[in-house]
Design a protein around this motif. Sequence first.
Motif, PDB file in Angstrom:
ATOM      1  N   TYR A 148       0.830  -1.208   0.000  1.00 13.08           N
ATOM      2  CA  TYR A 148       0.000   0.000   0.000  1.00 13.08           C
ATOM      3  C   TYR A 148       0.864   1.256   0.000  1.00 13.08           C
ATOM      4  O   TYR A 148       0.621   2.199  -0.763  1.00 13.08           O
ATOM      5  N   LYS A 149       1.904   1.265   0.833  1.00 12.66           N
ATOM      6  CA  LYS A 149       2.775   2.444   0.921  1.00 12.66           C
ATOM      7  C   LYS A 149       3.555   2.655  -0.376  1.00 12.66           C
ATOM      8  O   LYS A 149       3.778   3.788  -0.797  1.00 12.66           O
ATOM      9  N   ALA A 156      -4.458   6.083  -3.444  1.00 11.90           N
ATOM     10  CA  ALA A 156      -5.190   7.079  -2.656  1.00 11.90           C
ATOM     11  C   ALA A 156      -6.311   7.774  -3.432  1.00 11.90           C
ATOM     12  O   ALA A 156      -7.445   7.856  -2.944  1.00 11.90           O
ATOM     13  N   PRO A 157      -6.052   8.276  -4.644  1.00 14.55           N
ATOM     14  CA  PRO A 157      -7.138   8.950  -5.378  1.00 14.55           C
ATOM     15  C   PRO A 157      -8.314   8.021  -5.682  1.00 14.55           C
ATOM     16  O   PRO A 157      -9.474   8.453  -5.667  1.00 14.55           O
ATOM     17  N   LYS A 158      -8.026   6.754  -5.924  1.00 14.93           N
ATOM     18  CA  LYS A 158      -9.089   5.800  -6.231  1.00 14.93           C
ATOM     19  C   LYS A 158      -9.980   5.540  -5.021  1.00 14.93           C
ATOM     20  O   LYS A 158     -11.138   5.143  -5.165  1.00 14.93           O
ATOM     21  N   ALA A 161      -9.081   9.485  -1.216  1.00 10.27           N
ATOM     22  CA  ALA A 161      -8.208  10.121  -0.225  1.00 10.27           C
ATOM     23  C   ALA A 161      -7.455  11.291  -0.851  1.00 10.27           C
ATOM     24  O   ALA A 161      -7.185  11.306  -2.053  1.00 10.27           O
ATOM     25  N   ASN A 162      -7.120  12.248  -0.015  1.00 10.14           N
ATOM     26  CA  ASN A 162      -6.398  13.440  -0.458  1.00 10.14           C
ATOM     27  C   ASN A 162      -4.999  13.401   0.160  1.00 10.14           C
ATOM     28  O   ASN A 162      -4.657  14.210   1.010  1.00 10.14           O
ATOM     29  N   TYR A 163      -4.212  12.441  -0.272  1.00 12.55           N
ATOM     30  CA  TYR A 163      -2.915  12.150   0.334  1.00 12.55           C
ATOM     31  C   TYR A 163      -1.974  13.351   0.292  1.00 12.55           C
ATOM     32  O   TYR A 163      -1.569  13.804  -0.773  1.00 12.55           O
ATOM     33  N   HIS A 164      -1.662  13.873   1.479  1.00 16.86           N
ATOM     34  CA  HIS A 164      -0.778  15.031   1.648  1.00 16.86           C
ATOM     35  C   HIS A 164      -1.281  16.284   0.925  1.00 16.86           C
ATOM     36  O   HIS A 164      -0.499  17.215   0.678  1.00 16.86           O
ATOM     37  N   GLY A 165      -2.555  16.285   0.592  1.00 16.99           N
ATOM     38  CA  GLY A 165      -3.095  17.444  -0.106  1.00 16.99           C
ATOM     39  C   GLY A 165      -3.702  18.466   0.842  1.00 16.99           C
ATOM     40  O   GLY A 165      -3.831  18.236   2.045  1.00 16.99           O
ATOM     41  N   ASP A 166      -4.075  19.611   0.296  1.00 15.56           N
ATOM     42  CA  ASP A 166      -4.783  20.633   1.064  1.00 15.56           C
ATOM     43  C   ASP A 166      -6.284  20.403   0.931  1.00 15.56           C
ATOM     44  O   ASP A 166      -6.739  19.686   0.048  1.00 15.56           O
ATOM     45  N   GLY A 167      -7.051  21.036   1.809  1.00 15.33           N
ATOM     46  CA  GLY A 167      -8.498  20.911   1.721  1.00 15.33           C
ATOM     47  C   GLY A 167      -9.007  19.650   2.388  1.00 15.33           C
ATOM     48  O   GLY A 167      -8.303  19.016   3.170  1.00 15.33           O
ATOM     49  N   GLY A 169     -10.719  15.707   2.904  1.00 19.35           N
ATOM     50  CA  GLY A 169     -10.368  14.370   2.437  1.00 19.35           C
ATOM     51  C   GLY A 169      -9.452  13.633   3.397  1.00 19.35           C
ATOM     52  O   GLY A 169      -8.646  14.245   4.104  1.00 19.35           O
ATOM     53  N   ALA A 170      -9.583  12.313   3.407  1.00 17.23           N
ATOM     54  CA  ALA A 170      -8.730  11.486   4.260  1.00 17.23           C
ATOM     55  C   ALA A 170      -7.266  11.615   3.854  1.00 17.23           C
ATOM     56  O   ALA A 170      -6.946  11.797   2.678  1.00 17.23           O
ATOM     57  N   LEU A 171      -6.393  11.533   4.831  1.00 19.13           N
ATOM     58  CA  LEU A 171      -4.932  11.599   4.651  1.00 19.13           C
ATOM     59  C   LEU A 171      -4.445  12.967   4.181  1.00 19.13           C
ATOM     60  O   LEU A 171      -3.290  13.116   3.770  1.00 19.13           O
ATOM     61  N   ARG A 172      -5.327  13.972   4.239  1.00 20.50           N
ATOM     62  CA  ARG A 172      -4.900  15.328   3.891  1.00 20.50           C
ATOM     63  C   ARG A 172      -3.898  15.831   4.926  1.00 20.50           C
ATOM     64  O   ARG A 172      -3.810  15.311   6.038  1.00 20.50           O
TER      65      ARG A 172
END
Length: 224
Positions: A148-149, A156-158, A161-167, A169-172
């Motif tokens: 997974y990592k 994540a997008p599927k 999840a908003n991985y390390h993103g702003d706004g 969503g999970a994992l933002r």
Amino acid sequence: MGNLCKLLKDDIRFREAIKTCMNCGTCTAICPAAEFYDYDPRKICDIVQRENEEEIDNLLRNDGIWYCGQCMSCKTRCPRGNVPGLLITVLRKISQELGYFTESTKGIQQFALAKAVGSNIKEIGYCVHPDRVDHELHPEQGPIWKWYKENIEDIAPKLGANYHGDGPGALRTIRKETMEEVNKIFEITGGDELLNKIKTYAKNKTGIKDDDELFRRVYTGQTE
């Protein structure tokens, strides 16, 4: 009234947890943990209600109070409105405050929780985050975490999840202002003090001063 009984009754949760237990055993009958472990919430309520200091002391030093999963099924079924699961939270807190949790195998695992979950919340705002999972510590699920990592940018997008993103969503990435507020809450409510106590008691008990080494030993059950 002994000191332990006083500590119990001074906790506001205690007043909600146990009122007039009649030892019917309904809580034990409905309890998922009681089905799989040597755990009996009815007996715990009985010991506390009788204010037996010696037996309460024993409770605080043994595995029993750490088996409860806090599902609160007991609350839904008790004919007297008691909440054994809430009583367990009070007993756990006292065990942590006094350092008694280090006397049991399940109890000393509080160090792993304090270091992993506590640190995660205070530093990144998550209890568990893929970036902080050491897959080598998980013999069964580890390979899945590793995969997974390695593929998280695609996965994540599927999953929305908003991985390390702003706004949202999970994992933002949690905003700096929010993290400052979270840490202030820990400071004001005594969370920081309790986490430090847990770490200090565990280190003193095991003689292991390195956080990472103690975490590995506690997590894998090799503290003896």
